[in-house]
Write an enzyme that holds these catalytic residues in place. Structure first.
Site, PDB file in Angstrom:
ATOM      1  N   LYS A  72      27.607  -6.169-103.343  1.00  0.00           N
ATOM      2  CA  LYS A  72      26.409  -6.770-103.934  1.00  0.00           C
ATOM      3  C   LYS A  72      25.154  -6.028-103.469  1.00  0.00           C
ATOM      4  O   LYS A  72      24.248  -5.744-104.262  1.00  0.00           O
ATOM      5  CB  LYS A  72      26.333  -8.265-103.559  1.00  0.00           C
ATOM      6  CG  LYS A  72      27.382  -9.089-104.300  1.00  0.00           C
ATOM      7  CD  LYS A  72      27.569 -10.492-103.744  1.00  0.00           C
ATOM      8  CE  LYS A  72      28.753 -11.170-104.443  1.00  0.00           C
ATOM      9  NZ  LYS A  72      29.105 -12.475-103.910  1.00  0.00           N
ATOM     10  N   GLN A  92      27.261 -16.721 -99.426  1.00  0.00           N
ATOM     11  CA  GLN A  92      28.619 -16.236 -99.666  1.00  0.00           C
ATOM     12  C   GLN A  92      29.646 -17.277 -99.196  1.00  0.00           C
ATOM     13  O   GLN A  92      29.583 -17.742 -98.059  1.00  0.00           O
ATOM     14  CB  GLN A  92      28.827 -14.903 -98.925  1.00  0.00           C
ATOM     15  CG  GLN A  92      30.149 -14.235 -99.215  1.00  0.00           C
ATOM     16  CD  GLN A  92      30.281 -13.790-100.673  1.00  0.00           C
ATOM     17  OE1 GLN A  92      29.371 -13.220-101.249  1.00  0.00           O
ATOM     18  NE2 GLN A  92      31.425 -14.067-101.277  1.00  0.00           N
ATOM     19  N   ASP A  94      23.672 -17.865-108.267  1.00  0.00           N
ATOM     20  CA  ASP A  94      25.109 -18.085-108.499  1.00  0.00           C
ATOM     21  C   ASP A  94      25.338 -19.114-109.597  1.00  0.00           C
ATOM     22  O   ASP A  94      26.456 -19.255-110.096  1.00  0.00           O
ATOM     23  CB  ASP A  94      25.768 -18.601-107.206  1.00  0.00           C
ATOM     24  CG  ASP A  94      26.501 -17.502-106.464  1.00  0.00           C
ATOM     25  OD1 ASP A  94      26.894 -16.518-107.117  1.00  0.00           O
ATOM     26  OD2 ASP A  94      26.673 -17.639-105.243  1.00  0.00           O
TER      27      ASP A  94
END
Ligand code: NAP
Length: 306
Positions: free
Chosen positions: A52, A96, A119
């Protein structure tokens, strides 16, 4: 031969389209900013986060990785999220997963500002998805729709079957397909006669985490098959069975000590599908591309709101 739906190609297209938008934001103030919170040292998470950050660097997006200790408490992590929520230079916050067991993951995800939730996991954004309102969509499901559209796979009026009902893949991809006017069935571990339900699909999405579970018997001739599954298989005999003792595959297994497998049988899908996503190289590359897209969109929205 079926068409291979190449996720890496679509990822590159998406990134090329994002570059001028990032440059425009940078030229008129500052680049988009993404904060990634990585708690502890989960090996797979380390790889995901590295990829990422690399994607941010490729595009000129500012990124910052926060690495709290594995032992962090929910309260301290909440304070970290609050700080990020208040920062002007951060447009996207990504926590995460998985988080260590002592952390209340639901409270953490709820604490992320819905405006910075790149997200698309915050209940406000899930609600926006259900209602068909603007908002960040979960990255993997959004990537699947992007892939289908860019390969001009018809969705409206088609029968879509999604196997898996998780909050991060199964449910959101089913809703996105519904918004694209597919007739959608969601299956899970208690669905009777799964192969028969799957055979009704023009578009079959497998998101289960069960290597090579979806065999030719599940696939209607000519269907489009989207394989979300990514499981590292470390059993040599299982690889031998799946790949009919292919020497190449066994050699690759021996070299790496394991192979990444999708949920769809890699040989049988070729015999039945009209188009399919390979693993690796199908859905996987799109997830990070859509994360970048969500970050850029968040920066644009926040800029316009100022
Ligand atoms: P998950 O939360 O474990 O959900 C799995 C789903 O599959 C559940 O709904 C489960 O049903 C269903 N399922 C399991 N076994 C089944 C069976 N035998 N028959 C029918 N349904 C069954 O998994 P997830 O987070 O959605 O991830 C699914 C897969 O996608 C994993 O391999 C994951 O690594 C991969 N993934 C890939 C990406 C990417 O970027 N490529 C992103 C996210 C996830 P129940 O609800 O009844 O238990």
């Amino acid at each position: 031969m079926p068409q291979i739906l190449d996720g890496a190609r679509v990822r590159d297209e998406i990134k090329a389209e994002l570059k001028p938008r990032v440059a425009a934001l940078a030229a008129t103030g500052r680049p988009p900013g993404l904060a990634v919170v990585l708690v502890g040292h989960h090996p797979a998470s380390e790889v995901y986060v590295r990829n990422k950050i690399k994607a941010c660097e490729d595009l000129g997006i500012y990124s910052e990785t926060l690495r709290p200790a594995e032992s962090i408490s929910t309260e301290t992590l909440l304070a970290t999220i609050e700080q990020l929520n208040g920062r002007h230079d951060i447009d996207g916050i990504l926590v995460q997963l998985p988080l260590p067991p002592q952390i209340d993951s639901k409270r953490i995800l709820l604490a992320v500002s819905p405006q910075k939730d790149v997200d698309g996991f915050h209940p406000c954004n899930v609600g926006a998805l259900v209602a068909g309102l603007p908002g960040p969509r979960a990255c993997t499901p959004a990537g699947i729709i992007e892939l289908l559209k860019r390969y001009q796979v018809p969705i409206a009026g088609r029968r879509a079957v999604v196997v898996g009902r998780s909050d991060i893949v199964g449910k959101p991809v089913a809703l996105l397909l519904l918004h694209e006017h597919a007739t959608v069935t969601i299956c899970h571990s208690r669905t009777p006669d799964l192969p028969a339900v799957c055979r009704e699909a023009d578009i079959l999405v497998a998101a289960m985490g069960r290597p090579a579970f979806v065999t030719g018997d599940f696939i209607r001739h000519g269907a489009t098959v989207i394989d979300v599954g990514t499981t590292r298989v470390e059993d040599r005999d299982q690889i031998g069975r799946i790949f009919r003792n292919s020497e190449d595959k066994l050699a690759a297994f021996d070299k790496r000590g394991g192979l990444l497998m999708g949920d769809v049988h890699p040989l049988e899908v070729v015999e039945k599908a009209g188009a399919y996503t390979p693993v690796p190289g199908g859905v996987g590359p799109l997830t990070i591309a859509m994360l970048m897209a969500n970050t850029v969109l968040s920066a644009e929205r926040r800029r316009n709101a100022c």
